[in-house]
Design a protein around this motif. Sequence first.
Motif, mmCIF file in Angstrom:
data_model
loop_
_atom_site.group_PDB
_atom_site.id
_atom_site.type_symbol
_atom_site.label_atom_id
_atom_site.label_comp_id
_atom_site.label_asym_id
_atom_site.label_seq_id
_atom_site.Cartn_x
_atom_site.Cartn_y
_atom_site.Cartn_z
ATOM 1 N N ASN A 1 0.875 -1.257 -0.005
ATOM 2 C CA ASN A 1 -0.257 0.175 0.031
ATOM 3 C C ASN A 1 0.793 1.205 0.023
ATOM 4 N N ASN A 2 2.209 1.131 0.274
ATOM 5 C CA ASN A 2 3.021 2.375 0.357
ATOM 6 C C ASN A 2 3.843 2.453 -0.438
ATOM 7 N N ASN A 3 4.335 3.846 -1.065
ATOM 8 C CA ASN A 3 5.454 3.841 -2.152
ATOM 9 C C ASN A 3 6.730 3.788 -1.296
ATOM 10 N N CYS A 4 6.785 4.047 -0.136
ATOM 11 C CA CYS A 4 7.985 3.847 0.781
ATOM 12 C C CYS A 4 7.750 2.929 1.921
ATOM 13 N N PHE A 5 8.585 1.911 2.107
ATOM 14 C CA PHE A 5 8.110 1.017 2.993
ATOM 15 C C PHE A 5 9.479 1.378 4.311
ATOM 16 N N LYS A 6 8.864 1.774 5.439
ATOM 17 C CA LYS A 6 9.756 2.194 6.394
ATOM 18 C C LYS A 6 9.862 1.290 7.699
ATOM 19 N N ILE A 7 10.730 0.912 8.110
ATOM 20 C CA ILE A 7 11.191 0.160 9.249
ATOM 21 C C ILE A 7 12.123 0.447 10.080
ATOM 22 N N ALA A 8 12.132 -0.006 11.426
ATOM 23 C CA ALA A 8 13.157 0.222 12.458
ATOM 24 C C ALA A 8 13.790 -1.198 12.916
ATOM 25 N N VAL A 9 15.078 -1.253 13.108
ATOM 26 C CA VAL A 9 15.642 -2.497 13.906
ATOM 27 C C VAL A 9 15.802 -2.014 15.174
ATOM 28 N N VAL A 10 15.123 -2.390 16.078
ATOM 29 C CA VAL A 10 15.224 -2.144 17.532
ATOM 30 C C VAL A 10 15.650 -3.390 18.469
ATOM 31 N N GLU A 11 16.713 -3.042 19.295
ATOM 32 C CA GLU A 11 16.972 -4.228 20.401
ATOM 33 C C GLU A 11 15.582 -4.680 21.168
ATOM 34 N N HIS A 12 15.583 -5.869 21.133
ATOM 35 C CA HIS A 12 14.220 -6.653 21.703
ATOM 36 C C HIS A 12 14.079 -6.578 22.992
ATOM 37 N N ASP A 13 15.078 -7.203 23.791
ATOM 38 C CA ASP A 13 14.754 -7.379 25.363
ATOM 39 C C ASP A 13 14.704 -6.197 26.217
ATOM 40 N N SER A 14 15.127 -5.078 25.891
ATOM 41 C CA SER A 14 14.904 -4.055 26.549
ATOM 42 C C SER A 14 14.072 -2.768 25.848
ATOM 43 N N ASP A 15 14.667 -2.452 24.694
ATOM 44 C CA ASP A 15 14.038 -1.400 23.898
ATOM 45 C C ASP A 15 12.482 -1.708 23.774
ATOM 46 N N TYR A 16 12.573 -2.847 22.864
ATOM 47 C CA TYR A 16 11.055 -3.205 22.378
ATOM 48 C C TYR A 16 10.037 -3.502 23.559
ATOM 49 N N SER A 17 10.738 -4.144 24.608
ATOM 50 C CA SER A 17 9.988 -4.880 25.728
ATOM 51 C C SER A 17 9.823 -3.939 26.898
ATOM 52 N N ASN A 18 10.309 -2.622 26.489
ATOM 53 C CA ASN A 18 10.344 -1.594 27.690
ATOM 54 C C ASN A 18 10.963 -2.033 28.999
ATOM 55 N N SER A 19 12.052 -2.728 29.344
ATOM 56 C CA SER A 19 12.416 -3.256 30.234
ATOM 57 C C SER A 19 13.960 -2.919 30.330
ATOM 58 N N ALA A 20 14.204 -1.975 31.300
ATOM 59 C CA ALA A 20 15.533 -1.475 31.718
ATOM 60 C C ALA A 20 16.687 -2.678 31.502
ATOM 61 N N PRO A 21 17.810 -2.649 30.878
ATOM 62 C CA PRO A 21 18.812 -3.517 30.782
ATOM 63 C C PRO A 21 19.482 -3.913 32.033
ATOM 64 N N SER A 22 20.038 -4.965 32.064
ATOM 65 C CA SER A 22 20.879 -5.530 33.284
ATOM 66 C C SER A 22 22.153 -5.565 32.794
ATOM 67 N N GLY A 23 23.091 -5.841 33.571
ATOM 68 C CA GLY A 23 24.305 -5.946 33.120
ATOM 69 C C GLY A 23 24.836 -4.884 32.425
ATOM 70 N N ALA A 24 25.839 -5.055 31.487
ATOM 71 C CA ALA A 24 26.164 -3.873 30.287
ATOM 72 C C ALA A 24 24.829 -3.761 29.272
ATOM 73 N N GLY A 25 24.231 -4.662 29.047
ATOM 74 C CA GLY A 25 22.913 -4.440 27.888
ATOM 75 C C GLY A 25 23.625 -5.159 26.562
ATOM 76 N N GLN A 26 23.046 -4.836 25.534
ATOM 77 C CA GLN A 26 23.252 -5.668 24.255
ATOM 78 C C GLN A 26 23.445 -4.831 23.127
#
Length: 242
Positions: free
Chosen positions: A162-187
């Motif tokens: 449906n769109n002339n421009c397909f726009k996506i983002a690649v985001v870290e899953h366990d903290s960014d997408y899941s909205n949970s603060a990273p433990s340790g150093a993170g990913q």
Amino acid sequence: MPTIYAETSDGIISSGIKPSFAGARDYTGLVTPSTSITDIAFACESLVFTGRGAAQYRVTRSFFNFDTSGISGTVSSATFKIVVQVTPSTFDFIVISADTAFTLLAFPPGQPCSTNTLGSQDFDNVDFSTPYSAKQTISTRGYGAGYVSVTLNSDALTAIKNNNCFKIAVVEHDSDYSNSAPSGAGQYMGILFSDYAGTTKDPALDYTLATGYGNDISGVAAANIGKVDGVATANIEKVIGV
């Protein structure tokens, strides 16, 4: 299977270091994107920095857009492909919609996808409510290992059609997408972008068009319909004359 390579406006946007994870993940201020890059080790990340003082956080997201203006039929399947680097162990990421990212700046709506440019406000222009893939888990891997192929879901197929421009983002899953603060150093994960020499390792979108009947029926997307009254859609030309 046709292939579309990402526009050269792809790149990363980082929140910068913030005193709280919420302040980093939900940052709405202006941030200068990095777009003229070939590769970067921290292309997708949720990190926590600890020392003598309080913990501090940084989130970085990668953005890609594809010119899909030439696609007119129903898309039956699609795969997003990127070359990544993960050290030392594993990294979890997910592809989500970034439909409001890549500002057209001075250009009015309807301009070619190639005129879209990542803007300083686009860090927050992602849609966590619209994932375009399942969680992807990548083990230790270098840039020489070739593409990681991500199967896109039906929401992504509809957006591609449906769109002339397909726009996506690649985001870290366990903290960014899941909205949970990273433990340790993170990913964190490195990615090769479209400014990398040649196209053999550029971010890419492979897609397949449906054959046979390709319209939605009773509000159900054609990509999700296998048969109509027991007849495979590939063998249907029309339904009640349509």
